[in-house]
Write a protein that holds these residues in place. Structure first.
Motif, PDB file in Angstrom:
ATOM      1  N   ILE A  38      41.495  45.862  32.461  1.00 37.42           N
ATOM      2  CA  ILE A  38      40.932  44.748  33.222  1.00 37.42           C
ATOM      3  C   ILE A  38      39.414  44.920  33.229  1.00 37.42           C
ATOM      4  O   ILE A  38      38.915  45.999  33.562  1.00 37.42           O
ATOM      5  N   GLU A  56      38.836  41.236  23.262  1.00 36.45           N
ATOM      6  CA  GLU A  56      40.058  40.506  23.583  1.00 36.45           C
ATOM      7  C   GLU A  56      40.856  40.171  22.320  1.00 36.45           C
ATOM      8  O   GLU A  56      42.096  40.179  22.328  1.00 36.45           O
ATOM      9  N   THR A  63      44.429  42.505  29.789  1.00 35.39           N
ATOM     10  CA  THR A  63      45.299  41.530  30.472  1.00 35.39           C
ATOM     11  C   THR A  63      44.520  40.552  31.347  1.00 35.39           C
ATOM     12  O   THR A  63      45.038  39.507  31.719  1.00 35.39           O
ATOM     13  N   TYR A  64      43.283  40.908  31.682  1.00 34.66           N
ATOM     14  CA  TYR A  64      42.474  40.008  32.508  1.00 34.66           C
ATOM     15  C   TYR A  64      41.012  40.374  32.364  1.00 34.66           C
ATOM     16  O   TYR A  64      40.663  41.551  32.278  1.00 34.66           O
ATOM     17  N   TRP A  65      40.149  39.347  32.327  1.00 35.35           N
ATOM     18  CA  TRP A  65      38.720  39.583  32.416  1.00 35.35           C
ATOM     19  C   TRP A  65      38.060  38.354  33.016  1.00 35.35           C
ATOM     20  O   TRP A  65      38.588  37.236  32.967  1.00 35.35           O
ATOM     21  N   CYS A  66      36.920  38.562  33.622  1.00 34.80           N
ATOM     22  CA  CYS A  66      36.146  37.450  34.171  1.00 34.80           C
ATOM     23  C   CYS A  66      34.677  37.808  34.078  1.00 34.80           C
ATOM     24  O   CYS A  66      34.306  38.973  33.920  1.00 34.80           O
ATOM     25  N   LYS A  83      44.040  42.469  40.372  1.00 32.17           N
ATOM     26  CA  LYS A  83      44.688  42.012  39.137  1.00 32.17           C
ATOM     27  C   LYS A  83      45.567  43.079  38.488  1.00 32.17           C
ATOM     28  O   LYS A  83      46.119  42.856  37.418  1.00 32.17           O
TER      29      LYS A  83
END
Length: 274
Positions: A38, A56, A63-66, A83
């Motif tokens: 993450i 990615e 599984t998640y990034w922002c 997350k």
């Protein structure tokens, strides 16, 4: 149904693209596969987002990034915690690098805090700092368990996240609460977990100690806080070598722990009835 990963790796980044590249490469080199990754980026403008997009495409573990503004490193770490789905949570922020294939050596056995050693890089000389087998009040008075060396069971974050009122020692506060006051299980493993560049704000002893004492004053009864101050002053005096010797005696450890837990519980009861 997808199997729960052993570990959720959280990477927080802000305008440290070169450090981020090194961090992601150290994760990708691991032969261990039961992990999710993450990434929480604080709206970087130095190319970090392009690096994340490239990463990615190259891995199925992200599984998640922002990428959005936040209120500092611990706010970013808390966002990452929300997350996670792994049994353990591990923080490897941009610029920190896992030792090659180290994850396959970690015994994910349900212990609350599993921690190893850390390698400091940069400056005039690289050095390895070994963590103690026993974590007690004397150790945590002036030191901490680096989050780069800690694998923390997810259950320990269910009722407490990192306190964003503190800019440097929120991870120290979490380990103090879990290990000392809540008496969670912990163990030291004899491995160097990661390489860490200590040239950041958290490595400033004066600022770190200021925040530690601030938290202790706000959360402990006055007699115990004053005892911490006296012990801190003693550690900086000519008598500092006496403390580790005393601390190794079972009688000293038993008495110190009984006093601390008694005062802490009394303070908690009084706080609840205010």
């Amino acid at each position: 149904m997808q199997k729960q990963p052993n570990i959720s790796i959280i990477t927080v980044n802000y305008n440290n693209n070169q450090g981020l590249i090194k961090t992601l490469e150290s994760v990708r080199k691991q032969s261990f596969v039961s992990y999710e990754h993450i990434i929480i980026d604080a709206n970087s403008t130095d190319g970090s987002k392009d690096t994340i997009l490239k990463y990615e495409k190259e891995t199925t573990h992200l599984t998640y990034w922002c990428s959005e503004p936040d209120k500092g490193i611990y706010d970013g770490m808390n966002k990452g915690i929300e997350k996670t789905s792994g049994e353990y949570i591990y923080f490897l922020n941009s610029g920190d690098c896992l030792i090659e294939n180290i994850l396959q050596e970690i015994p994910f056995d349900g212990t609350g805090y599993i921690y190893g050693d850390i390698k400091f890089i940069g400056g005039k000389k690289n050095r390895i700092e070994k963590a103690p087998n026993k974590v007690d009040l004397v150790f945590l008075l002036t030191k901490s368990l680096p989050h780069q060396a800690c694998f923390i069971h997810h259950k320990l974050f269910e009722d407490k996240k990192y306190d964003t009122n503190y800019k440097i020692v929120a991870d120290w506060i979490h380990s103090m609460q879990c290990i000392i006051f809540n008496e969670c299980s912990y163990k030291h493993i004899p491995y160097v977990i990661a390489e860490y560049d200590p040239n950041g704000v958290s490595s400033d002893y004066t600022e770190s100690q200021h925040e530690r004492l601030k938290w202790l004053k706000n959360n402990l009864p006055t007699p115990l806080y004053e005892a911490f101050i006296e012990l801190s002053e003693l550690q900086r005096s000519a008598f500092r070598d006496i403390i580790p010797t005393l601390n190794k005696t079972r009688k000293f450890q038993r008495r110190a722990k009984k006093i601390v837990m008694f005062l802490y519980k009394i303070n908690s009861i009084l706080t609840l009835h205010k």
